[in-house]
Design an enzyme around this catalytic site. Structure first.
Site, PDB file in Angstrom:
ATOM      1  N   SER A  12      -4.023  53.539  15.345  1.00  0.00           N
ATOM      2  CA  SER A  12      -5.402  53.951  15.122  1.00  0.00           C
ATOM      3  C   SER A  12      -5.412  54.824  13.876  1.00  0.00           C
ATOM      4  O   SER A  12      -4.686  54.535  12.924  1.00  0.00           O
ATOM      5  CB  SER A  12      -5.909  54.677  16.373  1.00  0.00           C
ATOM      6  N   HIS A  39      -7.249  49.852  15.273  1.00  0.00           N
ATOM      7  CA  HIS A  39      -8.643  50.276  15.497  1.00  0.00           C
ATOM      8  C   HIS A  39      -9.325  50.406  14.144  1.00  0.00           C
ATOM      9  O   HIS A  39      -8.776  51.001  13.224  1.00  0.00           O
ATOM     10  CB  HIS A  39      -8.687  51.657  16.162  1.00  0.00           C
ATOM     11  N   ASP A 132      -5.228  54.948  23.669  1.00  0.00           N
ATOM     12  CA  ASP A 132      -5.184  53.489  23.804  1.00  0.00           C
ATOM     13  C   ASP A 132      -3.776  53.016  23.449  1.00  0.00           C
ATOM     14  O   ASP A 132      -3.212  53.438  22.434  1.00  0.00           O
ATOM     15  CB  ASP A 132      -6.228  52.864  22.865  1.00  0.00           C
TER      16      ASP A 132
END
Lengths: 187, 280
Positions: A12, A39, A132
């Site tokens: 991310s 992401h 995540d």
């Protein structure tokens, strides 16, 4: 790891820079595909593939649904879709609910890869500001796969790798400089 | 924690449920992509705090009400208004002006889910002064989502995003003029749904039911295997007039399918025009 059949990298915030540093040193004779889940905002797909393909001579492309997954290829998960693996080693795309406020979700792809590649899977989790990917790593371990995370001290945002180290029995904690060597040795 | 992260439903159990549901209810999921289906089944199993596969299976097979929930939960119903604004821009600027010359415009929204696309379409038609001579057939496998679609009420919390989508799609009006706020819901003007017909339709087993000038089926084919994708594309081909338009999701294509030779893509967007050579 013996006979790695797939490497899945999730990241991310702060992980694009890592990829840009690592990709140029990955050998061109790797015997497995690399799948990258990042992401990001939707609608930036071709930009990301174009950018990453300037960093390696390996083929870089966006993962397409029903596509056969080939070695020596770097697949980018398209923005705004989850990526799943089928048992016949093809991709499926999925537009279901966001997971961890994210689509693509790293957890979803790690979990699906774990079910298909089992102990022939390696997952690497990079810098990021949410957790995540951490549940996904747990499942990778349960299926006998190998798990590596970026050394939080080297991460622009250390929350994601820190959570992984806290909650998962990770196999490797890697500085950015160690990553390409680690990947090349998975052959 | 000793909680296992393994998926609660295994591959064999997925096949068992597919067989059960086909035999008992006539719903055919055999052509669905297994990875996604397995994930949806595992999700439902966990959501409903099922304790054993045997009980889960029994409940699906014996409880009609639960089966309704089953269909609603294992099919993906995520959608939004003016999703992919560039797509709506292409509809507004290129597709609908072409169809405007027709005396009557029949549109099929296959897999319409909770109706966000139907209302988006109606808004564009209204702004192009075409709504009065259009008919939008909005269908889905799942009766529950159609009931929601017919209400025309969507969460007020989504309206900021939808308004941004609408503007990005080339909308010039004040988006909030199309709905009135009703507690936490935005209720869309009833005149928008005057030209909508909601009906269940199963793309796997049901046949063509009309001829259309425009068919939209976005983010449905990704859940089907190649064979079923081809079958459904054939169904669309049978349901589309010559020179009609077929619109798919951003990651879907007619390429590789037997119908592809009759379809010419409008550059950039996932919109194809049917072009049958009449001389043949």
């Amino acid at each position: 790891m013996k006979n790695c059949e797939a490497l899945v990298i999730g990241g991310s915030a702060g992980s694009l820079d890592v990829l840009i540093k690592v990709l140029p040193s990955i050998n061109l004779d790797i015997k497995f595909p690399i799948i990258i889940v990042l992401h990001r905002k939707k609608g930036t797909d071709s930009l990301l593939s174009d950018l990453l393909s300037t960093k390696t001579k390996l083929k870089v492309k966006e993962a397409e649904e029903k596509e056969n997954i080939l070695a020596k290829t770097i697949y980018i998960v398209p923005s705004d879709y989850h990526l799943l693996f089928e048992k016949d080693f093809t991709f499926s795309l999925d537009y279901s609910e966001k997971v961890n406020y994210s689509r693509p979700s790293i957890d979803v792809t790690f979990q699906s890869a774990a079910e298909v590649y089992k102990d022939k899977l390696v997952c690497l989790l990079l810098s990021g500001s949410n957790a995540d990917g951490v549940n996904g790593l747990t499942m990778v371990k349960e299926f006998g796969g190998e798990v590596a995370v970026q050394n939080p001290k080297t991460a622009q945002v250390d929350y994601m790798p820190n959570q992984a180290i806290l909650r998962v029995n990770v196999d490797e904690i890697l500085d950015i400089e160690q990553m390409a060597d680690y990947i090349n040795k998975l052959n | 924690m000793l909680v296992s992260n393994l998926p609660p439903i295994n591959d064999e159990q997925v096949e068992t449920l597919i067989d059960d549901v086909l035999e008992q209810y006539g719903y055919d999921f055999t052509g669905y992509s297994r990875a996604s289906l397995k994930r949806r089944l595992s999700r439902l199993y966990s959501l409903d705090k099922q304790v054993s596969f045997a009980e889960f299976r029994y409940k699906i097979g014996s409880d009609n009400l639960y089966f309704k929930r089953f269909v609603e939960q294992i099919t993906v119903n995520v959608t939004e208004m003016f999703r992919d604004p560039n797509f709506y821009k292409a509809l507004r600027e290129r597709v609908l002006p072409t169809l405007a010359t027709y005396p009557f415009i029949r549109i099929w929204l296959a897999g319409c889910s909770t109706g966000e696309e139907a209302y988006s379409m109606a808004i564009v038609l209204k702004e192009l002064n075409l709504l009065h001579k259009s008919l939008i057939y909005a269908t889905d496998i799942n009766p529950t989502v159609l009931e929601k679609a017919a209400l025309g009420m969507f969460p007020l919390s989504q309206m900021k995003q939808y308004s941004e989508n609408y503007i990005a799609s080339g909308g010039k009006a004040d988006f909030s003029s199309y709905y009135s706020a009703n507690y936490s819901l935005a209720k869309f003007d009833v005149d928008l749904k005057e030209k909508m017909i909601f009906s269940t339709h199963n793309l796997v087993s049901d046949h063509s039911f009309n001829e259309f000038q425009l068919i939209l089926c976005r983010n449905v084919l990704i859940y089907f295997d190649r064979d079923l994708q081809f079958k459904v594309l054939q169904l669309f081909d049978n349901s589309l007039e010559n020179l009609g338009f077929l619109a798919l999701g951003t990651k879907e294509t007619t390429d590789f399918s037997p119908i592809s030779k009759r379809y010419k893509r409008l550059e950039m967007e996932k919109i194809w025009r049917k072009t049958v050579n009449e001389k043949l």
